[in-house]
Motif scaffolding. Structure first.
Motif, short mmCIF file in Angstrom:
data_model
loop_
_atom_site.label_atom_id
_atom_site.label_comp_id
_atom_site.label_asym_id
_atom_site.label_seq_id
_atom_site.Cartn_x
_atom_site.Cartn_y
_atom_site.Cartn_z
N THR A 269 48.80 -14.48 -60.40
CA THR A 269 48.81 -15.42 -59.29
C THR A 269 47.40 -15.78 -58.82
O THR A 269 47.23 -16.43 -57.79
CB THR A 269 49.58 -14.84 -58.09
N ARG A 270 46.39 -15.38 -59.58
CA ARG A 270 45.02 -15.65 -59.17
C ARG A 270 44.76 -17.14 -59.03
O ARG A 270 43.96 -17.57 -58.19
CB ARG A 270 44.05 -15.04 -60.19
N PHE A 271 45.46 -17.95 -59.82
CA PHE A 271 45.22 -19.39 -59.77
C PHE A 271 45.73 -20.03 -58.48
O PHE A 271 45.40 -21.18 -58.20
CB PHE A 271 45.87 -20.09 -60.97
N LYS A 272 46.53 -19.30 -57.70
CA LYS A 272 47.00 -19.92 -56.46
C LYS A 272 45.83 -20.17 -55.51
O LYS A 272 45.92 -21.03 -54.63
CB LYS A 272 48.07 -19.07 -55.78
N VAL A 273 44.74 -19.45 -55.70
CA VAL A 273 43.57 -19.68 -54.86
C VAL A 273 43.00 -21.08 -55.07
O VAL A 273 42.35 -21.64 -54.19
CB VAL A 273 42.50 -18.60 -55.13
N VAL A 274 43.26 -21.69 -56.25
CA VAL A 274 42.80 -23.05 -56.50
C VAL A 274 43.42 -24.01 -55.48
O VAL A 274 42.74 -24.81 -54.84
CB VAL A 274 43.14 -23.49 -57.93
N GLY A 275 44.75 -23.93 -55.33
CA GLY A 275 45.42 -24.79 -54.37
C GLY A 275 45.03 -24.48 -52.94
O GLY A 275 44.81 -25.37 -52.12
#
Length: 426
Positions: A251-257
């Motif tokens: 879920t690290r990519f949720k920081v992009v949003g």
């Protein structure tokens, strides 16, 4: 419309550029930790940092958004009394953070010591945004801190590979490396405010006015801080630190949003507050719809690519992380829904409905907790991301409906098409 799009575009690009840089650096940090340390140690580190950021988010009392609100409104009379507002915001937050650090020191160690520094730095950076500039936030919070964290954590990983750091001390050294860069933020943020804040006597009622507005948001800010990171802590408690590491990586990519939304919100928040305060509903609608368009155009390609390439991307963290592809798919779909709603909660609070925002957040956290407790014991990381997804949907759709009912505000409309044509022409 062209002027709004141009101003929002310049500031939005700056904010989102910082968000992208910060997201990339945070992603790299997770890669270093998962590659260099066993899942149990990586999960313990991720859980500790999530807990520290969650507590710091509570201790901020959402005073930063209160400062943005009052500084933006004070522009019309020369920012008189602003220094009093800043003091009224910083002191209570610092006291709460120090108390929390003292209580949590046995559990968090160096991270507990960093709590007051994190909190004061964040509040001072928010004050700079009230003056209409996002540069200090982009440079410090978006680039300098995560960049230094990555460098220091990589040094700890290198020392561990050489056998100089091992055993129980690994997590402690990782925590110190992660916390140390925050020390410079309050100093540099205060320097950025120097010259912007006119000197003047403390005006009676300043603290009362600030906290009358901010109090409901203080609770909402605390709930939001819990909502953002409680899932990692719950996974660690119910499924163990190894599953917490898998969940964090997937879920690290949720920081992009999250950071892209934050970057655009920081760029437009002060102007949105002024528009709503002056009754300029058309300008508020224009700002909201233009920001939503930018958010969708900038983030949807990322989510679509992540969904398509998840099995490959997740192996970057290590061979054992590739099985978390279903977690990535749920994450990508949820973030596309969330970004299509735009900075809906920012608009709601800018309109003064802080109590309503709090109720929405409470509903979102309740949804997440119920789903987490039900699903994590059986499904681990996948159950956690489903719980988080349910909370995100509630958190975005409730204020979207409330804005439609009260102000007929929508994330897409005629301003979207105009902004899209202007962007294409540019």
């Amino acid at each position: 419309m062209a002027a709004v799009t141009g101003v929002l575009g310049r500031k939005g690009v700056a904010g989102v550029s910082g968000a992208v840089a910060g997201a990339g650096l945070q992603f790299a940090l997770v890669v270093v930790v998962t590659r260099a340390f066993p899942p149990a140690d990586a999960g313990a580190f991720f859980t500790a940092t999530a807990l520290a950021l969650m507590v710091a988010g509570v201790a901020k009392l959402d005073a930063g958004n209160g400062l943005v609100y009052f500084i933006a409104r004070a522009r019309t009379y020369g920012y008189i009394g602003i220094s009093g507002y800043i003091r009224a915001a910083v002191v209570p937050c610092a006291v709460v953070a120090c108390a929390a650090g003292a209580v949590l020191y046995p559990r968090l160690g160096p991270l507990a010591v960093a709590l007051p520094v994190i909190v004061v730095g964040d509040v001072l950076l928010a004050a700079t945004r009230g003056f209409g500039t996002v540069r200090p936030t982009v440079l410090l919070d978006g680039m300098a801190v995560p960049g230094c964290q990555l460098a220091l954590v990589a040094m700890v990983a290198w020392a561990a590979a050489r056998g100089e750091v091992s055993g129980a001390g690994v997590v402690g050294w990782l925590a110190f490396a992660w916390a140390a860069p925050y020390a410079v933020v309050p100093v540099l943020a205060a320097a950025a405010l120097h010259g912007r804040v006119p000197r003047g006597r403390y005006l009676p009622g300043t603290a009362r006015d600030l906290w009358r507005y901010t109090a409901p948001r203080s609770v909402a800010g605390a709930v939001q801080a819990v909502f953002q990171r409680v899932d990692i802590v719950i996974v660690a408690l119910l499924a163990g630190p190894a599953q917490a590491a898998v969940y964090t990586a997937a879920t690290r990519f949720k920081v992009v949003g999250q950071l892209a939304n934050q970057g655009l919100a920081q760029a437009v928040q002060a102007r949105l507050v002024r528009a709503l305060a002056c009754g300029e509903a058309g300008l508020a609608r224009e700002l909201y719809q233009t920001a939503t368009l930018w958010l969708v155009l900038l983030t949807w390609p990322v989510w679509l690519a992540y969904a398509a390439l998840a099995p490959v991307v997740l192996r970057v963290f290590g061979p054992s992380y590739g099985s978390a592809a279903p977690v990535a798919l749920v994450l990508a779909g949820t973030m596309m829904v969330a970004t299509a709603c735009g900075m809906v909660d920012v608009v709601l609070t800018a309109a003064g409905h802080t109590g309503m925002s709090l109720l929405n957040l409470l509903a979102a956290v309740a949804c997440t907790l119920v789903l987490d407790v039900t699903l994590i014991p059986a499904y681990g990381a996948l159950g956690a991301v489903i719980g988080w997804s349910g909370g995100v949907v509630v958190k975005n759709l409730l204020p979207l409906w409330q804005l439609h009912r009260r102000y007929r505000l929508h994330p897409f409309g005629r301003h979207t098409l105009t902004a899209l044509r202007l962007r294409a022409a540019a």
